[in-house]
Design a protein around this motif. Sequence first.
Motif, PDB file in Angstrom:
ATOM      1  N   GLY A 284      -0.677   4.137   5.403  1.00 55.59           N
ATOM      2  CA  GLY A 284       0.210   3.291   4.620  1.00 55.59           C
ATOM      3  C   GLY A 284      -0.583   2.431   3.649  1.00 55.59           C
ATOM      4  O   GLY A 284      -1.447   1.655   4.060  1.00 55.59           O
ATOM      5  N   ARG A 285      -0.304   2.577   2.365  1.00 55.47           N
ATOM      6  CA  ARG A 285      -1.067   1.859   1.344  1.00 55.47           C
ATOM      7  C   ARG A 285      -0.803   0.362   1.400  1.00 55.47           C
ATOM      8  O   ARG A 285      -1.718  -0.440   1.229  1.00 55.47           O
ATOM      9  CB  ARG A 285      -0.730   2.440  -0.027  1.00 55.47           C
ATOM     10  CG  ARG A 285      -1.101   3.933  -0.129  1.00 55.47           C
ATOM     11  CD  ARG A 285      -0.715   4.560  -1.448  1.00 55.47           C
ATOM     12  NE  ARG A 285      -1.136   5.960  -1.478  1.00 55.47           N
ATOM     13  CZ  ARG A 285      -0.357   6.987  -1.148  1.00 55.47           C
ATOM     14  NH1 ARG A 285       0.904   6.761  -0.777  1.00 55.47           N
ATOM     15  NH2 ARG A 285      -0.819   8.226  -1.177  1.00 55.47           N
ATOM     16  N   LYS A 286       0.432  -0.020   1.630  1.00 52.08           N
ATOM     17  CA  LYS A 286       0.759  -1.446   1.745  1.00 52.08           C
ATOM     18  C   LYS A 286       0.063  -2.047   2.962  1.00 52.08           C
ATOM     19  O   LYS A 286      -0.546  -3.127   2.874  1.00 52.08           O
ATOM     20  CB  LYS A 286       2.272  -1.627   1.848  1.00 52.08           C
ATOM     21  CG  LYS A 286       2.709  -3.049   2.161  1.00 52.08           C
ATOM     22  CD  LYS A 286       4.224  -3.138   2.297  1.00 52.08           C
ATOM     23  CE  LYS A 286       4.664  -4.540   2.690  1.00 52.08           C
ATOM     24  NZ  LYS A 286       6.153  -4.651   2.766  1.00 52.08           N
ATOM     25  N   ARG A 287       0.140  -1.386   4.100  1.00 49.60           N
ATOM     26  CA  ARG A 287      -0.425  -1.910   5.340  1.00 49.60           C
ATOM     27  C   ARG A 287      -1.936  -2.144   5.194  1.00 49.60           C
ATOM     28  O   ARG A 287      -2.463  -3.184   5.592  1.00 49.60           O
ATOM     29  CB  ARG A 287      -0.132  -0.936   6.486  1.00 49.60           C
ATOM     30  CG  ARG A 287      -0.646  -1.410   7.842  1.00 49.60           C
ATOM     31  CD  ARG A 287      -0.296  -0.410   8.928  1.00 49.60           C
ATOM     32  NE  ARG A 287       1.151  -0.307   9.130  1.00 49.60           N
ATOM     33  CZ  ARG A 287       1.872   0.762   8.842  1.00 49.60           C
ATOM     34  NH1 ARG A 287       1.284   1.844   8.336  1.00 49.60           N
ATOM     35  NH2 ARG A 287       3.170   0.777   9.058  1.00 49.60           N
TER      36      ARG A 287
ATOM     37  N   LEU B  54      -1.679   1.853  -5.111  1.00 46.70           N
ATOM     38  CA  LEU B  54      -0.325   1.301  -5.196  1.00 46.70           C
ATOM     39  C   LEU B  54       0.206   1.377  -6.625  1.00 46.70           C
ATOM     40  O   LEU B  54       1.386   1.663  -6.849  1.00 46.70           O
ATOM     41  CB  LEU B  54      -0.317  -0.150  -4.702  1.00 46.70           C
ATOM     42  CG  LEU B  54      -0.425  -0.342  -3.185  1.00 46.70           C
ATOM     43  CD1 LEU B  54      -0.657  -1.810  -2.850  1.00 46.70           C
ATOM     44  CD2 LEU B  54       0.819   0.172  -2.481  1.00 46.70           C
TER      45      LEU B  54
ATOM     46  N   GLU C 247       6.197   0.428   0.947  1.00 42.47           N
ATOM     47  CA  GLU C 247       5.226   1.208   1.718  1.00 42.47           C
ATOM     48  C   GLU C 247       5.271   2.665   1.291  1.00 42.47           C
ATOM     49  O   GLU C 247       6.328   3.196   0.937  1.00 42.47           O
ATOM     50  CB  GLU C 247       5.523   1.081   3.214  1.00 42.47           C
ATOM     51  CG  GLU C 247       4.504   1.771   4.123  1.00 42.47           C
ATOM     52  CD  GLU C 247       3.101   1.199   3.950  1.00 42.47           C
ATOM     53  OE1 GLU C 247       2.436   1.586   2.951  1.00 42.47           O
ATOM     54  OE2 GLU C 247       2.682   0.401   4.800  1.00 42.47           O
ATOM     55  N   SER C 248       4.105   3.301   1.294  1.00 40.49           N
ATOM     56  CA  SER C 248       4.021   4.736   0.995  1.00 40.49           C
ATOM     57  C   SER C 248       2.797   5.293   1.697  1.00 40.49           C
ATOM     58  O   SER C 248       1.820   4.575   1.938  1.00 40.49           O
ATOM     59  CB  SER C 248       3.902   4.970  -0.516  1.00 40.49           C
ATOM     60  OG  SER C 248       2.706   4.405  -1.024  1.00 40.49           O
ATOM     61  N   SER C 249       2.846   6.565   2.043  1.00 40.35           N
ATOM     62  CA  SER C 249       1.704   7.230   2.675  1.00 40.35           C
ATOM     63  C   SER C 249       1.862   8.731   2.525  1.00 40.35           C
ATOM     64  O   SER C 249       2.960   9.237   2.284  1.00 40.35           O
ATOM     65  CB  SER C 249       1.613   6.863   4.160  1.00 40.35           C
ATOM     66  OG  SER C 249       2.743   7.350   4.866  1.00 40.35           O
TER      67      SER C 249
END
Length: 472
Positions: free
Chosen positions: A78-81, A127, A193-195
């Motif tokens: 997860g890029r946000k995480r 992101l 969020e994205s992954s």
Amino acid sequence: MTDVALPARRRGRAIALMAVFAGTFMALLDTTIVAVALPSLQVELHTSTAGVQWIVNAFTVCLAALMLSGGSLGDRYGRKRCFLGGLAVFLAGSLLCALAGTLAVMIAGRALQGVGASLVVPGALSLLAQVEPDPGLRARLLGYWGMVASIAVLAGPILGGLLIRGFGWPAIFLVNLPIGVAAVWLGVRRIPESSDPEHAGLDPAGQLLGVVALGLLSYAIIGVDSYGWTGPVTLVVFALAVLAIAAFIWVERRVARPMLPIGLFRDARFAILNAASVLLGFGANGAFVLLSLFLQQVQHHSPLVTGLLLTPMALALIPAAKLAGSLTAAHGPRLPMMIGYGVTGASLLGLMTLTHDQPYPMLGALLLINGIGQGLAITPATAGVLALVPRQRSGIASATVSTARQVGTALGIALLGAVLAAHLTSGAPAQYTSGMRIAMLIAGVGVLVAGALLALMPRTTQSISVPAGVAR
């Protein structure tokens, strides 16, 4: 989409971009804000020139060696995480640096900052790639990111000088706390969020070898002043570094999901863009640290005045980075990069004229030219590699080019610092000037070689095709 939903979506996107830009600003600010504090830290922490180099390189080596994993972790988990986690780690390192009373604690805090930044920087770029899928609009957005990054890197000395004068050197680390907290708060609320876990994986063996290789190489170069180029310690450490690099390449070619997909480098465009980034970091960033020391230790300026004297570089770099985004969107990355590298290399060669009593106008003009060149050179490299790979691999692609520049920076600080230190037998201004001239010659030639490589880069627009999970 309704008329009500569209403004809300745009507002959420703007807030997400604010979080990304704030995190980028904080992480990259510490690549240069420390430069004006080095003489003070050398006295306060009772350390040598080599110790001062490690205060800078503890951050740079960790950032460079871990950034590839930072991009891969974002793609997988997860890029946000990972971006927000990196901000938290960076804040912890900043607090440790501010409280440091010994060189060991300072180096530990700087290393922790580097670990956090290794998640923040590639996370921010990835992101941005997810927020804007259109290549043209994304190139312009990366131009704005380049402006923020440029402001952070080159405003560091000015802000650092003000903080040191008003509050002492711990303030250059404490200033990160409000910026980082704001970025985390905005990011939690608005970053989507994205992954893409199927396109990324963990590579602990490659990660460990990357850290060991870059750390050994930096240690060997920084230790030259103490042990000599042909001393047994230097030769042994260099040999171990070469073995670690060879083992790193061997591992990366054989693991199912490598930290650094070696297959990407089979494309000449990808290889040249990254090689050029290494040489830009080596020449421009390595010279920047030495120039800050020169202004304070030879020309005897205060940290605040030193920061102000470096202002022309910052003022020129900001609009040049914006222009680079537009030129890349219209013509591709090759043209602005060739111009930028040529201008930067020429300005570094011009800095060979430095003397201990040189009037400022000439130095100010060279810094202005250098800022224009760097502004044109940095952003197109990132846009170029992102254009070469699928969006699912944006994290590893952006991390690769950023890592290349940071590797160059670490090696530049170590090698150019070693060249300078070799001339300082008595600390006389003439010796410092002689060492600076040779260092600037090496830096300028390195950047111009990168410009020549870019001239050879193929003009094809075909994307790289490397199946997920294929190491070679």
